[in-house]
Write a protein that holds these residues in place. Structure first.
Motif, PDB file in Angstrom:
ATOM      1  N   UNK A   1     105.539  48.843  88.714  1.00  0.00           N
ATOM      2  CA  UNK A   1     106.968  49.061  88.506  1.00  0.00           C
ATOM      3  C   UNK A   1     107.288  49.207  87.018  1.00  0.00           C
ATOM      4  N   UNK A   2     106.610  48.423  86.202  1.00  0.00           N
ATOM      5  CA  UNK A   2     106.835  48.529  84.756  1.00  0.00           C
ATOM      6  C   UNK A   2     106.474  49.917  84.258  1.00  0.00           C
ATOM      7  N   UNK A   3     105.339  50.442  84.701  1.00  0.00           N
ATOM      8  CA  UNK A   3     104.917  51.785  84.301  1.00  0.00           C
ATOM      9  C   UNK A   3     105.852  52.853  84.856  1.00  0.00           C
ATOM     10  N   UNK A   4     106.377  52.635  86.051  1.00  0.00           N
ATOM     11  CA  UNK A   4     107.219  53.644  86.700  1.00  0.00           C
ATOM     12  C   UNK A   4     108.606  53.726  86.088  1.00  0.00           C
ATOM     13  N   UNK A   5     109.130  52.604  85.648  1.00  0.00           N
ATOM     14  CA  UNK A   5     110.529  52.540  85.214  1.00  0.00           C
ATOM     15  C   UNK A   5     110.684  52.638  83.700  1.00  0.00           C
ATOM     16  N   UNK A   6     109.734  52.039  82.976  1.00  0.00           N
ATOM     17  CA  UNK A   6     109.877  51.973  81.520  1.00  0.00           C
ATOM     18  C   UNK A   6     109.910  53.363  80.899  1.00  0.00           C
ATOM     19  N   UNK A   7     110.773  53.517  79.904  1.00  0.00           N
ATOM     20  CA  UNK A   7     110.860  54.770  79.157  1.00  0.00           C
ATOM     21  C   UNK A   7     110.065  54.708  77.856  1.00  0.00           C
TER      22      UNK A   7
ATOM     23  N   UNK B   1     114.189  50.103  93.561  1.00  0.00           N
ATOM     24  CA  UNK B   1     113.881  49.806  94.963  1.00  0.00           C
ATOM     25  C   UNK B   1     113.160  50.978  95.630  1.00  0.00           C
ATOM     26  N   UNK B   2     113.600  52.200  95.334  1.00  0.00           N
ATOM     27  CA  UNK B   2     112.951  53.385  95.903  1.00  0.00           C
ATOM     28  C   UNK B   2     111.512  53.515  95.414  1.00  0.00           C
ATOM     29  N   UNK B   3     111.289  53.251  94.124  1.00  0.00           N
ATOM     30  CA  UNK B   3     109.935  53.328  93.576  1.00  0.00           C
ATOM     31  C   UNK B   3     109.028  52.259  94.168  1.00  0.00           C
ATOM     32  N   UNK B   4     109.584  51.083  94.422  1.00  0.00           N
ATOM     33  CA  UNK B   4     108.787  50.023  95.025  1.00  0.00           C
ATOM     34  C   UNK B   4     108.362  50.409  96.435  1.00  0.00           C
ATOM     35  N   UNK B   5     109.289  50.964  97.221  1.00  0.00           N
ATOM     36  CA  UNK B   5     108.954  51.401  98.573  1.00  0.00           C
ATOM     37  C   UNK B   5     107.927  52.526  98.562  1.00  0.00           C
ATOM     38  N   UNK B   6     108.028  53.380  97.541  1.00  0.00           N
ATOM     39  CA  UNK B   6     107.095  54.500  97.437  1.00  0.00           C
ATOM     40  C   UNK B   6     105.688  54.015  97.118  1.00  0.00           C
TER      41      UNK B   6
ATOM     42  N   UNK C   1     124.795  50.959  89.954  1.00  0.00           N
ATOM     43  CA  UNK C   1     123.597  50.370  90.553  1.00  0.00           C
ATOM     44  C   UNK C   1     122.444  51.366  90.570  1.00  0.00           C
ATOM     45  N   UNK C   2     122.535  52.426  89.748  1.00  0.00           N
ATOM     46  CA  UNK C   2     121.515  53.482  89.770  1.00  0.00           C
ATOM     47  C   UNK C   2     120.122  52.918  89.503  1.00  0.00           C
ATOM     48  N   UNK C   3     119.990  52.081  88.455  1.00  0.00           N
ATOM     49  CA  UNK C   3     118.678  51.552  88.105  1.00  0.00           C
ATOM     50  C   UNK C   3     118.114  50.672  89.213  1.00  0.00           C
ATOM     51  N   UNK C   4     118.973  49.896  89.846  1.00  0.00           N
ATOM     52  CA  UNK C   4     118.520  49.044  90.954  1.00  0.00           C
ATOM     53  C   UNK C   4     118.035  49.889  92.122  1.00  0.00           C
ATOM     54  N   UNK C   5     118.791  50.925  92.447  1.00  0.00           N
ATOM     55  CA  UNK C   5     118.409  51.799  93.557  1.00  0.00           C
ATOM     56  C   UNK C   5     117.128  52.559  93.244  1.00  0.00           C
TER      57      UNK C   5
END
Length: 227
Positions: free
Chosen positions: A202-208, A179-184, A172-176
């Protein structure tokens, strides 16, 4: 100090340390389910090794228990703890064990026996194992990069099998992380962000994916600098 209590504590510390190491190995991104399953299998083998050593009075892998001094009458109790831990792991990872053959096919396509895979994959697997060029790439590249080199027109079923295995979420690493990035990002000072804006952030924060800025600028009209 109570020697039995000290012995129990030392044994618990040693086992907890092994569990902590496993927990760290199961975390992090860019790990496929085949790798995570390997960590679990290795941990089970360690527990079996500990049981054999414990019954023989060998404390090489029990540093705290060795320092505290193990009482022989506690061996059956400690052995029962290890046995229960093994059974619990077997129960929790039962689904993984049923898919072990599929994991092996994905991670070790050149060493797995053709007779152990399903009939519909045997012919393609046989051709793949005789492909010296792909075998060299498998040895020199990460698993996901290797499957990018496998021609889908020649090995459609093998590619489909790999896609299924590599797309499985092992943790569940990606989910966690999401969620942490959204709260931030959605804090009190930015409470007016809309759902659409949050989605973009979120797209900018997560996408590689790395944007090709040069190509994007070329596709745009000439920029005018304001005076």
């Amino acid at each position: 100090m109570d020697q039995k209590w000290l012995s129990d504590l030392a044994f618990l510390v040693d086992i907890t340390e092994l569990l902590n190491v496993l927990n760290v190995r199961l975390q992090g991104k860019d790990q496929f389910i085949t790798q995570l399953f390997d960590h679990v299998k290795a941990f089970k083998q360690k527990l079996l090794l500990l049981r054999r050593h414990l019954s023989a009075g060998i404390l090489a892998h029990f540093p705290c228990l060795r320092e505290a001094g193990m009482m022989k009458e506690k061996v059956p109790e400690y052995d029962a703890v290890l046995s229960n831990l093994i059974q619990e792991f077997d129960r929790r990872f039962e689904d993984f064990r049923h898919s072990a053959a599929d994991f092996e096919l994905c991670s070790q396509p050149f060493t797995i026996s053709v007779d152990t895979v399903s009939d519909d994959l045997q012919m393609e697997l046989n051709d793949l194992q005789c492909d010296s060029e792909l075998k060299h790439k498998f040895r020199s590249q990460p698993l996901i990069d290797f499957y990018k080199c496998v021609p889908a027109n020649r090995y459609p079923k093998m590619c489909k099998q790999a896609q299924v295995m590599l797309s499985l979420f092992g943790s569940t690493y990606l989910c966690e992380q999401t969620f942490s990035l959204m709260n931030l990002n959605k804090c009190k000072l930015r409470s007016s962000l809309t759902d659409s804006q949050i989605h973009n952030v979120m797209t900018l924060s997560i996408s590689q994916l790395q944007p090709n800025l040069e190509k994007l600028l070329k596709n745009k009209d000439q920029l005018h600098v304001s005076h």
